[in-house]
Design a protein around this motif. Structure first.
Motif, mmCIF file in Angstrom:
data_model
loop_
_atom_site.group_PDB
_atom_site.id
_atom_site.type_symbol
_atom_site.label_atom_id
_atom_site.label_comp_id
_atom_site.label_asym_id
_atom_site.label_seq_id
_atom_site.Cartn_x
_atom_site.Cartn_y
_atom_site.Cartn_z
ATOM 1 N N ASP A 152 30.440 35.692 40.222
ATOM 2 C CA ASP A 152 30.508 34.750 41.332
ATOM 3 C C ASP A 152 31.875 34.090 41.445
ATOM 4 O O ASP A 152 32.145 33.364 42.413
ATOM 5 C CB ASP A 152 29.436 33.679 41.181
ATOM 6 C CG ASP A 152 29.542 32.902 39.871
ATOM 7 O OD1 ASP A 152 29.859 33.523 38.835
ATOM 8 O OD2 ASP A 152 29.307 31.675 39.886
ATOM 9 N N LEU A 153 32.741 34.327 40.464
ATOM 10 C CA LEU A 153 34.085 33.756 40.429
ATOM 11 C C LEU A 153 35.129 34.857 40.479
ATOM 12 O O LEU A 153 34.832 36.036 40.252
ATOM 13 C CB LEU A 153 34.276 32.937 39.145
ATOM 14 C CG LEU A 153 33.326 31.754 38.923
ATOM 15 C CD1 LEU A 153 33.479 31.218 37.505
ATOM 16 C CD2 LEU A 153 33.582 30.659 39.945
ATOM 17 N N HIS A 154 36.371 34.479 40.757
ATOM 18 C CA HIS A 154 37.490 35.426 40.652
ATOM 19 C C HIS A 154 37.981 35.569 39.216
ATOM 20 O O HIS A 154 38.743 36.489 38.919
ATOM 21 C CB HIS A 154 38.686 34.939 41.494
ATOM 22 C CG HIS A 154 38.444 34.921 42.959
ATOM 23 N ND1 HIS A 154 39.150 34.118 43.820
ATOM 24 C CD2 HIS A 154 37.571 35.615 43.735
ATOM 25 C CE1 HIS A 154 38.745 34.312 45.059
ATOM 26 N NE2 HIS A 154 37.784 35.215 45.034
ATOM 27 N N THR A 155 37.582 34.632 38.346
ATOM 28 C CA THR A 155 38.187 34.506 37.027
ATOM 29 C C THR A 155 37.130 34.471 35.945
ATOM 30 O O THR A 155 36.166 33.701 36.024
ATOM 31 C CB THR A 155 39.007 33.196 36.946
ATOM 32 O OG1 THR A 155 39.904 33.115 38.056
ATOM 33 C CG2 THR A 155 39.805 33.126 35.641
ATOM 34 N N ASP A 156 37.301 35.292 34.920
ATOM 35 C CA ASP A 156 36.574 35.164 33.664
ATOM 36 C C ASP A 156 37.436 35.808 32.583
ATOM 37 O O ASP A 156 38.495 36.384 32.870
ATOM 38 C CB ASP A 156 35.166 35.768 33.738
ATOM 39 C CG ASP A 156 35.144 37.223 34.202
ATOM 40 O OD1 ASP A 156 36.058 37.999 33.815
ATOM 41 O OD2 ASP A 156 34.227 37.606 34.966
ATOM 42 N N LEU A 157 37.018 35.708 31.347
ATOM 43 C CA LEU A 157 37.879 36.169 30.255
ATOM 44 C C LEU A 157 38.087 37.687 30.257
ATOM 45 O O LEU A 157 39.226 38.142 30.072
ATOM 46 C CB LEU A 157 37.310 35.703 28.918
ATOM 47 C CG LEU A 157 37.249 34.183 28.731
ATOM 48 C CD1 LEU A 157 36.704 33.849 27.351
ATOM 49 C CD2 LEU A 157 38.619 33.552 28.932
ATOM 50 N N PRO A 158 37.048 38.510 30.459
ATOM 51 C CA PRO A 158 37.314 39.953 30.468
ATOM 52 C C PRO A 158 38.307 40.365 31.552
ATOM 53 O O PRO A 158 39.186 41.204 31.320
ATOM 54 C CB PRO A 158 35.925 40.568 30.721
ATOM 55 C CG PRO A 158 34.967 39.546 30.196
ATOM 56 C CD PRO A 158 35.592 38.230 30.518
ATOM 57 N N ARG A 159 38.203 39.762 32.735
ATOM 58 C CA ARG A 159 39.109 40.161 33.813
ATOM 59 C C ARG A 159 40.516 39.596 33.612
ATOM 60 O O ARG A 159 41.499 40.222 34.024
ATOM 61 C CB ARG A 159 38.519 39.763 35.166
ATOM 62 C CG ARG A 159 37.351 40.676 35.573
ATOM 63 C CD ARG A 159 36.762 40.280 36.906
ATOM 64 N NE ARG A 159 36.022 39.032 36.809
ATOM 65 C CZ ARG A 159 35.500 38.394 37.854
ATOM 66 N NH1 ARG A 159 35.652 38.882 39.079
ATOM 67 N NH2 ARG A 159 34.821 37.276 37.681
ATOM 68 N N LEU A 160 40.653 38.437 32.976
ATOM 69 C CA LEU A 160 41.990 37.964 32.622
ATOM 70 C C LEU A 160 42.670 38.960 31.688
ATOM 71 O O LEU A 160 43.871 39.242 31.823
ATOM 72 C CB LEU A 160 41.911 36.589 31.955
ATOM 73 C CG LEU A 160 41.636 35.397 32.873
ATOM 74 C CD1 LEU A 160 41.271 34.167 32.046
ATOM 75 C CD2 LEU A 160 42.848 35.087 33.759
ATOM 76 N N ARG A 161 41.910 39.475 30.730
ATOM 77 C CA ARG A 161 42.478 40.473 29.805
ATOM 78 C C ARG A 161 42.878 41.745 30.555
ATOM 79 O O ARG A 161 43.969 42.286 30.349
ATOM 80 C CB ARG A 161 41.454 40.808 28.719
ATOM 81 C CG ARG A 161 41.128 39.672 27.775
ATOM 82 C CD ARG A 161 42.325 39.251 26.973
ATOM 83 N NE ARG A 161 41.951 38.401 25.846
ATOM 84 C CZ ARG A 161 42.820 37.688 25.151
ATOM 85 N NH1 ARG A 161 44.108 37.691 25.468
ATOM 86 N NH2 ARG A 161 42.418 36.950 24.134
ATOM 87 N N THR A 162 41.983 42.233 31.415
ATOM 88 C CA THR A 162 42.291 43.445 32.178
ATOM 89 C C THR A 162 43.524 43.244 33.041
ATOM 90 O O THR A 162 44.331 44.165 33.223
ATOM 91 C CB THR A 162 41.083 43.831 33.053
ATOM 92 O OG1 THR A 162 39.952 44.063 32.215
ATOM 93 C CG2 THR A 162 41.377 45.085 33.877
ATOM 94 N N GLY A 163 43.687 42.037 33.578
ATOM 95 C CA GLY A 163 44.821 41.741 34.438
ATOM 96 C C GLY A 163 46.134 41.511 33.713
ATOM 97 O O GLY A 163 47.162 41.344 34.371
ATOM 98 N N GLY A 164 46.101 41.493 32.387
ATOM 99 C CA GLY A 164 47.339 41.290 31.641
ATOM 100 C C GLY A 164 47.860 39.866 31.719
ATOM 101 O O GLY A 164 49.063 39.629 31.560
ATOM 102 N N VAL A 165 46.964 38.889 31.934
ATOM 103 C CA VAL A 165 47.390 37.499 32.023
ATOM 104 C C VAL A 165 47.592 36.949 30.611
ATOM 105 O O VAL A 165 46.686 36.995 29.778
ATOM 106 C CB VAL A 165 46.360 36.646 32.779
ATOM 107 C CG1 VAL A 165 46.782 35.176 32.814
ATOM 108 C CG2 VAL A 165 46.176 37.186 34.202
ATOM 109 N N GLY A 166 48.785 36.421 30.369
ATOM 110 C CA GLY A 166 49.095 35.854 29.061
ATOM 111 C C GLY A 166 49.300 34.363 29.091
ATOM 112 O O GLY A 166 49.308 33.712 28.035
ATOM 113 N N ALA A 167 49.498 33.802 30.278
ATOM 114 C CA ALA A 167 49.661 32.353 30.421
ATOM 115 C C ALA A 167 49.199 31.962 31.814
ATOM 116 O O ALA A 167 49.436 32.694 32.778
ATOM 117 C CB ALA A 167 51.108 31.931 30.199
ATOM 118 N N GLN A 168 48.550 30.811 31.900
ATOM 119 C CA GLN A 168 47.988 30.375 33.172
ATOM 120 C C GLN A 168 48.193 28.887 33.363
ATOM 121 O O GLN A 168 47.851 28.092 32.492
ATOM 122 C CB GLN A 168 46.494 30.680 33.216
ATOM 123 C CG GLN A 168 45.808 30.287 34.506
ATOM 124 C CD GLN A 168 46.303 31.105 35.674
ATOM 125 O OE1 GLN A 168 46.086 32.312 35.742
ATOM 126 N NE2 GLN A 168 47.000 30.459 36.607
#
Length: 408
Positions: free
Chosen positions: A46-62
């Motif tokens: 229901d959100l654009h953001t969760d931990l698995p998708r942050l990892r898939t996206g290569g996000v290291g800082a937010q």
């Protein structure tokens, strides 16, 4: 997409993960979950953001936005901002193996090395300061690392891009607030502010600025975008514009569609869309019960006449290529050292095709790699530029106020 581009992007994200300028997960959790931070490890569709998708996206800082409505009275906005800051701290405490609070550039780099996502705070709107230097300094002590000078409404001291001119950019109070942000090492964020405010702040600041989530006005003449004239000022200042994915800012066609939709609502005599700032749970209160007061707004049925109009006039889709065009334009005007990414996930209802959630950053990077961007170009975009700005603000601060306790 070529295999070579995919390999290059994998190398870039391993060395310099994405340091995104703006994510509205805290306010999305406030609306949808009563500020509960549960469920993010398993996925929240229901959100654009969760931990698995942050990892898939290569996000290291937010930079997590601790946004509150600019319609609130300023003292109430300050309290709500503290609640949003608390939400980020609870988020990090709930998922310590994935997230870490970061206050400095060095903290961000340590998080990269440890494989955790550095979590920083960004106040979105000067109304949250309530014209109080003490509130500003208190936020800085809590780890706030940027303040957006306005949101969609003017403050008494700064003009917004989406309000009528009030003080002609910044008044003396606004310039004093910029000086205090510089002194305490908090970045001046110029997204949302009028061009007059952007120019006044660039003239007043002693540290590099940030545009945490804006696009290029030359490609879409939207008031939330940055003109070439202002982009040309960034090299002398040292600042960075973090290009956003918001369809209304990327595409003139989408912006026009939104205006036509509102005109149709008016023609049909439908009430203006309204929403109430959601309250936080009281002591001992179930967050789900509080959330239920607001989720009805998200599931309310659409008027049949308006539904038929949207079926006949579907929302145009924005492509990855269009987002890449804005990134390339900003690079051409401001230079490679003055660009970054600020997706604005969970801050809008719809994102571009193939960039629908935070897992999409590699898709954009592969598009740029296929256009000939080098590894150095991509690493500047993903994180190196923002890290430099953060570090320079720290070095120029005469009274840095962020916490110095060792990080867990």
């Amino acid at each position: 997409m070529s295999d070579t581009a995919a390999d290059l992007v994998a190398q870039v994200l391993a060395a310099t993960p994405v340091f995104d300028g703006h994510n509205d997960l805290p306010v999305a959790l406030r609306f949808r979950s009563g500020s509960s931070v549960e469920g993010l490890a398993d996925g929240r569709p229901d959100l654009h953001t969760d931990l698995p998708r942050l990892r898939t996206g290569g996000v290291g800082a937010q930079f997590w936005s601790v946004y509150v409505s600019s319609k609130l009275p300023e003292p109430e906005a300050a309290v709500s901002t503290l609640e949003q800051i608390d939400a980020v701290y609870r988020l990090v405490a709930r998922y310590p193996d994935a997230l870490r609070i970061a206050y400095t550039a060095a903290d961000v780099e340590r998080s990269f090395a440890d494989g955790r996502i550095a979590s920083l705070l960004g106040v979105e709107g000067g109304h949250s300061l309530a014209e109080s230097p003490g509130v500003l300094r208190s936020f800085a002590r809590l780890g706030v690392r940027y303040v957006t000078l306005t949101h969609n409404d003017n403050t008494s001291w700064a003009d917004s891009a989406t309000d009528e001119p009030g003080v002609g950019g910044l008044n003396d109070t606004g310039r004093a607030i910029v000086a205090e942000l510089n002194r305490t090492g908090v970045l001046v964020d110029l997204s949302h502010v009028a061009e007059s405010t952007q120019r006044a702040a660039l003239a007043a600041t002693a540290s590099p600025v940030l545009f945490s989530h804006s696009s290029a006005r030359a490609l879409n003449d939207h008031p939330r975008n940055v003109s070439d004239g202002v982009l040309e000022l960034l090299p002398d200042n040292g600042g960075v514009v973090q290009l956003t994915f918001v369809p209304y800012f990327v595409s003139a066609e989408v912006a026009e569609w939104a205006e036509e939709l509102e005109a149709e609502r008016e023609r049909l005599g439908l009430p203006a869309r309204t929403w109430t700032w959601p309250r936080a749970p009281r002591p001992g209160e179930d967050p789900a019960q509080v959330a239920s007061e607001h989720t009805a707004l998200l599931t309310a049925p659409v008027d049949d006449r308006l539904r038929r109009w949207t079926e006949a006039h579907p929302r145009p889709e924005v492509t990855v290529a269009q987002v890449a065009d804005h990134v390339e334009h900003a690079r051409e005007v401001a230079g490679r050292d003055h660009i970054g990414l600020g997706g604005d996930y969970d801050g809008v209802d719809h994102q571009p095709t193939r960039l629908a959630d935070v897992s999409g950053y590699p898709v954009l990077l592969r598009e740029l790699a296929d256009r000939g961007w080098s590894r150095a170009d991509l690493e500047a975009l993903t994180g190196r530029n923002v890290l430099r700005v953060l570090r320079e603000a720290e070095e120029r601060a005469t009274e840095p106020l962020w916490p110095t306790a060792p990080l867990r």
